[in-house]
Design a protein around this motif. Structure first.
Motif, short mmCIF file in Angstrom:
data_model
loop_
_atom_site.label_atom_id
_atom_site.label_comp_id
_atom_site.label_asym_id
_atom_site.label_seq_id
_atom_site.Cartn_x
_atom_site.Cartn_y
_atom_site.Cartn_z
N LEU A 215 0.79 -1.23 0.00
CA LEU A 215 0.00 0.00 0.00
C LEU A 215 0.82 1.28 0.00
O LEU A 215 0.25 2.37 -0.04
N GLY A 216 2.15 1.17 0.05
CA GLY A 216 2.97 2.37 0.13
C GLY A 216 3.90 2.57 -1.05
O GLY A 216 4.93 3.24 -0.92
N ARG A 217 3.56 1.99 -2.18
CA ARG A 217 4.47 2.05 -3.34
C ARG A 217 4.58 3.47 -3.90
O ARG A 217 3.64 4.26 -3.80
N GLY B 17 0.29 4.02 -4.46
CA GLY B 17 0.41 3.93 -3.00
C GLY B 17 -0.22 5.08 -2.26
O GLY B 17 -0.70 6.06 -2.85
#
Length: 388
Positions: free
Chosen positions: A233-235, A240
């Motif tokens: 979820l943080g790309r 993200g």
């Protein structure tokens, strides 16, 4: 509002190569997600809630959560809601009041439209809601309620889901739960400001509690889920979200932690600034290490349950002159084709293509938290921001 806006302009000029930018609750969400910084939680039952909010804003708090969930007892919810409504309406009636970004942490989806209705015109002070124990199954009703409240009030309202359910922690269900969360927040992307990690709930599932000399990253079962959340979820490829750092549970009385005092020793006299630094290094070592590890692992900002944690988070969020120099070099238009070059500080190689996403993220942080002058470090930033 702006970070470090509570200190005198001449002091900011002395500290910053580039000062933090000004913004409002109506600024673009991409900026606000970075600007959250240390988000201070306060139980909704506090008898002087409105005054407490303004007091913390005057000390540099930029975002606050008024909590109706785990910080209050089950029997206190009705009274806490009434107290919250009364104090937010009070704040809205003070013409000179400048509160921080305000969010309400609810228990159930139905509280969102109910509280929005009861706040009336005072809803203008609210930036959104924090959604607890978020999964796909639990999250959709929360987000639908948020959308309905937004339509009913005409006020832009953001969601901050808290990822803290045991199903996300358990290995056998983690991938499925993460995929469901990703589907849900992507569908409501325009309303999701940031994702928050509930590490205390993760530890609870295994009867764990990290001691003050250990960070969340020393607890391997917790570190593994943080890594998977950021992975999914943080790309940095545009898919993200901002993921914020976990809460730090330990604190001491702020005056004992920070206030410099001269003392005599049979061997030496400790100067005030040296003692201040010694106190910081000794009392805050675990928190400071965890803040650094948060950023190294892709997290930005932090959940805080004590005011003394806010300034260290913000001071360590300021971009150093060296980081800024590297980021600017990497993003120069003439570097678009790639390549590698020695840094201006002559202590590392900057490789344009693999370091580009880091440089872009660093400049976003620089816009919000500022860039320190070359000879200014954490201690100077922390000292300047302390209440006088």
């Amino acid at each position: 509002m702006r970070h470090f806006g509570h200190i005198a302009p001449e002091v900011r000029e002395r500290l910053f190569h580039r000062e933090p930018c000004a913004f409002t609750a109506d600024s673009p969400p991409q900026l606000l997600a970075v600007a959250l910084g240390a988000t201070l939680y306060s139980p909704a039952t506090r008898p002087r809630l409105a005054d407490d909010i303004l007091k913390q804003a005057s000390r540099g708090v930029i975002s606050m959560v008024i909590c109706l969930e785990d910080s209050i007892g089950d029997a206190d919810v009705v009274a806490a809601e009434e107290n919250l409504i009364r104090h937010v309406v009070d704040l809205a009636g003070r013409p000179d009041a400048e509160p921080p970004l305000l969010f309400i942490r609810v228990r159930t989806p139905g509280q969102i439209p109910d509280l929005a209705r009861r706040l009336g015109p005072a809803i203008r002070l609210l930036s959104g809601f924090v959604l607890p124990k978020f999964t796909e199954e639990r999250g959709v009703p929360f987000l639908e309620s948020l959308a309905a409240a937004e339509v009913a009030t005409g006020r832009r309202l953001f969601a901050m889901p808290v990822l803290e359910s045991p199903q996300l922690l358990y290995l056998e269900s983690r991938a499925e739960v993460l995929a469901g969360i990703a589907r849900t927040v992507d569908k409501y992307r325009e309303r999701v400001l940031a994702l928050r990690l509930g590490v205390t709930d993760f530890c609870s599932a295994y009867a764990l509690r990290r001691p003050p000399h250990m960070t969340a990253y020393d607890v391997q079962i917790v570190a593994s889920v943080i890594a998977d959340v950021v992975n999914h979820l943080g790309r940095a490829d545009g898919t993200g979200f901002t993921v914020t750092g976990p809460v730090w549970e330990y604190f001491r009385v702020q005056e004992r932690m920070f206030k410099p005092q001269l003392r005599q020793s049979p061997f030496l006299q400790v100067r005030a600034e040296e003692l201040r630094q010694a106190l910081i290094e000794h009392d805050l070592d675990g928190l400071l290490r965890e803040i650094e590890l948060d950023r190294a692992n892709g997290l930005l900002g932090k959940t805080c349950i004590h005011p003394s944690h806010v300034l260290p988070v913000h001071a360590l969020s300021v971009v150093s002159h060296e980081e800024f120099s590297d980021a600017q070099d990497i993003l120069r238009p003439e570097r678009d084709g790639g390549g590698v070059m020695r840094s201006a500080y002559t202590n590392k190689m900057n490789e344009v293509k693999p370091h580009r996403a880091w440089a872009e993220r660093t400049l976003r942080r620089a816009e919000v938290f500022g860039v320190a002058r070359e000879d200014v470090g954490f201690v100077e930033l922390l000292s300047a921001g302390l209440p006088q």
